[in-house]
Design an enzyme around this catalytic site. Structure first.
Site, PDB file in Angstrom:
ATOM      1  N   LYS A 269      96.517  29.589 -38.994  1.00 11.15           N
ATOM      2  CA  LYS A 269      95.625  28.448 -38.842  1.00 11.15           C
ATOM      3  C   LYS A 269      96.450  27.194 -38.547  1.00 11.15           C
ATOM      4  CE  LYS A 269      91.553  30.229 -39.619  1.00 11.15           C
ATOM      5  NZ  LYS A 269      90.461  30.134 -38.618  1.00 11.15           N
TER       6      LYS A 269
ATOM      7  N   LYS B 110      82.165  38.162 -33.644  1.00  9.81           N
ATOM      8  CA  LYS B 110      81.989  38.171 -35.090  1.00  9.81           C
ATOM      9  C   LYS B 110      80.609  38.715 -35.405  1.00  9.81           C
ATOM     10  CE  LYS B 110      85.163  34.368 -36.171  1.00  9.81           C
ATOM     11  NZ  LYS B 110      85.296  32.998 -36.727  1.00  9.81           N
TER      12      LYS B 110
ATOM     13  N   GLN C 231      84.396  35.849 -40.255  1.00  8.33           N
ATOM     14  CA  GLN C 231      83.629  34.672 -40.643  1.00  8.33           C
ATOM     15  C   GLN C 231      83.858  34.369 -42.130  1.00  8.33           C
ATOM     16  OE1 GLN C 231      82.190  33.314 -38.044  1.00  8.33           O
ATOM     17  NE2 GLN C 231      81.320  31.569 -39.079  1.00  8.33           N
TER      18      GLN C 231
ATOM     19  N   GLU D  33      93.656  30.163 -30.052  1.00  5.67           N
ATOM     20  CA  GLU D  33      92.207  30.201 -30.282  1.00  5.67           C
ATOM     21  C   GLU D  33      91.675  28.817 -30.634  1.00  5.67           C
ATOM     22  OE1 GLU D  33      89.307  32.090 -33.706  1.00  5.67           O
ATOM     23  OE2 GLU D  33      90.834  33.398 -32.820  1.00  5.67           O
TER      24      GLU D  33
ATOM     25  N   ASP E 127      95.188  29.587 -34.366  1.00  2.00           N
ATOM     26  CA  ASP E 127      93.771  29.218 -34.306  1.00  2.00           C
ATOM     27  C   ASP E 127      93.631  27.782 -34.792  1.00  2.00           C
ATOM     28  OD1 ASP E 127      91.045  28.931 -34.425  1.00  2.00           O
ATOM     29  OD2 ASP E 127      90.753  30.339 -36.080  1.00  2.00           O
TER      30      ASP E 127
ATOM     31  N   ASP F 251      85.914  31.094 -29.758  1.00  2.00           N
ATOM     32  CA  ASP F 251      85.374  31.674 -30.990  1.00  2.00           C
ATOM     33  C   ASP F 251      84.065  30.985 -31.361  1.00  2.00           C
ATOM     34  OD1 ASP F 251      84.841  32.695 -33.490  1.00  2.00           O
ATOM     35  OD2 ASP F 251      86.505  31.703 -34.475  1.00  2.00           O
TER      36      ASP F 251
END
Length: 367
Positions: free
Chosen positions: A162, A266, A294, A217, A191, A242
């Site tokens: 992240k 997802k 998620q 992402e 991401d 996403d």
């Protein structure tokens, strides 16, 4: 076999540690267990994870829309009328997690009736998926230590990092530390959860150009149409859309608009029925697919695994299937087990899990 009732049960399970990323922070799984009852006594089960900072849904909102809108719309339909269910729920704008949980619970019930695993009903390509683990905001040493644990205990060798903090050097330093520690033994991708601008994203990706990233992402917001297109055109790796692609129409817009070159599916936001449409669209467009997470519990992870293992395209890359490890408990009678970096899907009918009634009584919040 007809649907006779749809239940929406709120429950809360704390996380061992908070999950932090650019678009928000989560301290507990405040989810909704959805159960679809039939006139033969078969019950299908799924899970709806509210993500108010991404899709605007809350736990109370999911319960309200299922009880007040979706249940009256689907009661009386058969388990085979999944397209009718989808069309009736589509009359209500938004509410992706609520719609998806109803859809997947119906698939679960149908699998139980037929005596077939949902993964086989969808496609049956494989019985397992490699696991990707998400690493959240922390200092480089702490994130390297967590990655070492995942490698040593679970055999996981793909990590989604992240990013999206300010300054971006906080995140690029983490990614560099991971690559220096593991070398080419692991796959890494980043991401941003829309945390950076297009210019900040470009600068950060240049700083990480030598780190052999697998993907990038949602580094910047899709609402910055020209900036994101400018960014994607200069990247040497696929750019995953996403949260900007909850529907097949959104996928078409982002890919044909050159604002993304890969997509995340997802099941928590598109169920099995719409996820299948998204898969076929991505396959036709020739773009990579990653099975996303998620912040699902084990129920949601089992759903992702059932879908991702059903197709060659969705099982090609490691799926994001380990977030449940951060939860202090779960609702299943038999917890999921990651071994040698893989999750194997159940061979039981339906999605392949059973709810522990004692645990549900302990964690439900409507008593």
């Amino acid at each position: 076999m007809k649907i006779t009732a749809v239940e929406a049960i709120p429950f809360t399970i704390p996380y061992v540690k908070p999950l932090r990323f650019a678009s928000g922070e989560v301290h507990a799984a405040t989810h909704v267990l959805v159960r679809v009852h039939t006139d033969a006594g078969v019950v299908g089960v799924a899970e709806a994870p509210p993500r108010p900072f991404t899709y605007g849904e809350t736990q109370d909102g999911i319960i309200a829309v299922i009880k007040g809108v979706f249940a009256p719309a689907v009661v009386g339909l058969t388990l085979l009328e999944r397209e009718v269910v989808a069309a009736r729920m589509a009359r209500t704008v938004g509410n992706p997690a609520a719609k998806s949980a109803v859809d997947m619970a119906i698939w679960d019930a149908l699998g139980k009736v037929l005596g077939l695993p949902v993964g086989d009903m969808l496609g049956g390509y494989t019985d397992r998926m490699r696991v990707s683990h998400m690493l959240g905001f922390a200092e480089p040493a702490a994130m390297v230590a967590e990655a070492e644990k995942m490698v040593d205990i679970y055999g996981i060798r793909t990590f989604k990092v992240k990013v999206g903090r300010h300054p971006a050097s906080l995140d690029t330093a983490v990614v560099r530390a991971l690559r220096e520690r593991f070398g080419s033994d692991v796959d890494l991708y980043v991401d941003g959860n829309r945390g950076w601008t297009a210019a900040e994203s470009a600068r950060a990706m240049r700083e990480m150009a030598d780190l052999d990233l697998l993907f990038a992402e949602e580094l910047c917001d899709a609402a910055d149409v020209l900036g994101r297109r400018w960014l994607v055109e200069q990247l040497p790796v696929p750019f995953i859309a996403d949260e900007s692609v909850p529907t097949p129409a959104d996928v078409t817009r982002e890919i044909l608009g050159r604002s993304a070159t890969a997509v995340s599916i997802k099941t928590a936001r598109s169920g099995f029925t719409t996820s299948r449409r998204t898969h076929h669209l991505a396959e036709g467009l020739g773009v990579p697919v990653v099975m996303g997470n998620q912040i699902d519990g084990q129920i949601g992870t089992a759903c992702t695994l059932a879908f991702g293992s059903a197709f060659e395209l969705t099982s090609r890359y490691a799926g994001e299937l380990s977030n449940f490890l951060d939860m202090s408990d779960d609702l299943l009678t038999e917890p999921l087990q990651i071994r040698d970096g893989h999750l194997h899907r159940s061979t039981a009918p339906g999605i392949g899990f059973e709810i522990d009634p004692d645990k549900l009584d302990r964690y439900r919040t409507d008593n």
